[in-house]
Design an enzyme around this catalytic site. Structure first.
Site, short mmCIF file in Angstrom:
data_model
loop_
_atom_site.label_atom_id
_atom_site.label_comp_id
_atom_site.label_asym_id
_atom_site.label_seq_id
_atom_site.Cartn_x
_atom_site.Cartn_y
_atom_site.Cartn_z
N ASP A 138 1.09 -1.10 -0.14
CA ASP A 138 -0.18 0.09 -0.04
C ASP A 138 0.65 1.32 0.01
O ASP A 138 1.95 1.10 0.11
CB ASP A 138 -0.85 0.09 1.28
CG ASP A 138 -2.06 0.95 1.05
OD1 ASP A 138 -2.33 1.61 0.19
OD2 ASP A 138 -2.88 0.98 2.20
N LEU A 191 -3.79 -2.96 0.77
CA LEU A 191 -3.77 -2.53 -0.71
C LEU A 191 -3.89 -0.80 -0.69
O LEU A 191 -4.11 -0.25 0.19
CB LEU A 191 -5.16 -2.79 -1.02
CG LEU A 191 -5.61 -4.59 -1.10
CD1 LEU A 191 -7.11 -4.79 -1.63
CD2 LEU A 191 -4.51 -5.04 -2.30
N ASP A 192 -3.43 -0.30 -2.00
CA ASP A 192 -3.31 1.15 -2.11
C ASP A 192 -4.81 1.53 -1.70
O ASP A 192 -5.90 0.91 -2.07
CB ASP A 192 -2.95 1.45 -3.33
CG ASP A 192 -1.71 1.00 -3.56
OD1 ASP A 192 -0.77 0.90 -2.73
OD2 ASP A 192 -1.24 1.03 -4.89
N LYS A 193 -5.01 2.98 -1.29
CA LYS A 193 -6.30 3.56 -0.96
C LYS A 193 -7.21 3.32 -2.37
O LYS A 193 -8.22 2.88 -2.04
CB LYS A 193 -5.95 4.94 -0.93
CG LYS A 193 -7.24 5.85 -0.78
CD LYS A 193 -7.13 7.20 -0.46
CE LYS A 193 -8.27 8.14 -0.66
NZ LYS A 193 -8.00 9.49 -0.49
#
Length: 350
Positions: A10, A164-166
């Site tokens: 992330d 996880l990425d935003k």
């Protein structure tokens, strides 16, 4: 109790502050004295900056929070320091020790007494940090699971073993007790847990199936970005397969992680010349416009829908792991979210 670790998939960015006193949320300039010449950078900084341990300095280096006197980001802790050399160290503000529980709806795919599998929506940050103190997945988990979550009572990211990425949607597994947390962490470290993503990318990769390998580290020109680096960084490998191509403009690609590095799929796909549609950091070509020559191959009525897509079109579609209690292999899938599916439907209609 086992040490808790997380797989860093992330955003883990830091925005520096202005010069001020040394401490959390400050920038400190350090000049190497004569007796520091020839020392490793992490050791020298730990000795020269009060209150910073060597492991803390190493974490700051990895996050891109150290620059040399020329403004170049330094991430390698083993770099040898020269006498009189100057470094700027950016120290992020401390995160709250105990996030608050917030009643935020979760899309629960599966839940039992050991694990929780959720389909994270785009736009949700995984854990509280500077700029995102609440409204995160961790806040929602605290309310949903209460005291059963792994790590409550000291860890800032209870139950979280990967991220996880935003603006990446899709599947995440959360541990609800320490036994599950330890077992899942071992599977991530041993690369026995499988994560498969779907992404819309500009152009059509050739060959249509392959493996991308290249160390990933902080970009030397932009601390907010990662990059494939020739020296240093961490080993990273991604397998990809073109599921469907749409002329020469776009392709739906399946990507499977062999490692878990910050922004890995986004960096690797951009590295081979096929950035993910909508990616704000890596999606622009050399001309500075999303899509470049590939976008011009789309019909005018639809072109701007793809060029202006407001987030990276990346979705964690499949997750496979051994259940920490039963040892049984379990597999979960999540369909494309509505926004990416809308793009796919447009392409299917062309």
């Amino acid at each position: 109790m086992p040490e808790r670790t997380e797989i860093d998939d992330d955003d883990d960015e830091y925005t520096g502050t202005e010069d001020g006193e040394t401490g959390e949320g400050a920038r400190h300039r350090w000049t190497a004295p004569d007796d520091a010449g020839g020392q490793r950078l992490d050791k020298a900084l730990a000795a020269g900056l009060p209150g910073l341990s060597r492991s803390r300095v190493q974490a700051l280096l990895e996050r891109g929070c150290v620059q040399d006197g020329t403004g170049r980001t330094v991430t390698d802790p083993s770099v040898k320091v020269k006498r009189g050399q100057t470094f700027d160290v950016f120290i992020p503000e401390a995160e709250p020790a105990q996030p608050e529980a917030q009643d935020i709806p979760l899309d629960v795919v599966y839940e039992d007494e050991d694990v929780l599998v959720i389909d994270k929506p785009a736009g949700m940050v995984v854990h509280p940090a500077a700029g995102n103190p609440d409204g995160t997945l961790v806040n929602a988990l605290l309310a949903h699971c209460g005291d059963s979550l792994s790590g409550i009572g000291g860890v800032r990211r209870p139950g979280i073993v990967h991220r996880l990425d935003k603006d990446t949607s899709g599947l995440m597994v959360v541990a609800k007790n320490d036994r599950a947390h330890h077992a899942l962490t071992e599977q991530f470290a041993g690369r026995t847990l499988s994560r498969t993503y779907r992404a819309l990318v500009w152009g059509v990769p050739s060959p249509r199936e392959g493996r991308i390998e290249g160390n990933i580290g902080r970009s030397s020109t932009d601390r907010k970005k990662m990059a494939v680096v020739s020296g240093g960084g961490k080993h990273a490998a991604t397998r990809y397969r073109v599921v469907r191509s749409f002329g020469t403009a776009l392709a739906l690609v399946e990507c499977t992680l062999e490692t878990g590095r910050t922004h890995q799929i986004r960096v690797h796909m951009a590295h081979i010349g096929h950035p993910i549609v909508g990616d704000p950091l890596y999606g622009k070509g050399r001309a500075g416009r999303a899509g470049g020559k590939h976008a011009s191959a789309l019909p005018e009525p639809h072109r701007e829908r793809f060029v202006g897509f407001p987030r990276q079109a990346l979705h964690a579609a499949e997750l496979t792991f051994r259940h920490p209690a039963t040892g049984e292999t379990v597999r979960f899938q999540a369909p494309l979210p509505a926004d990416i599916k809308d793009l796919s439907d447009i392409l299917e209609s062309l």
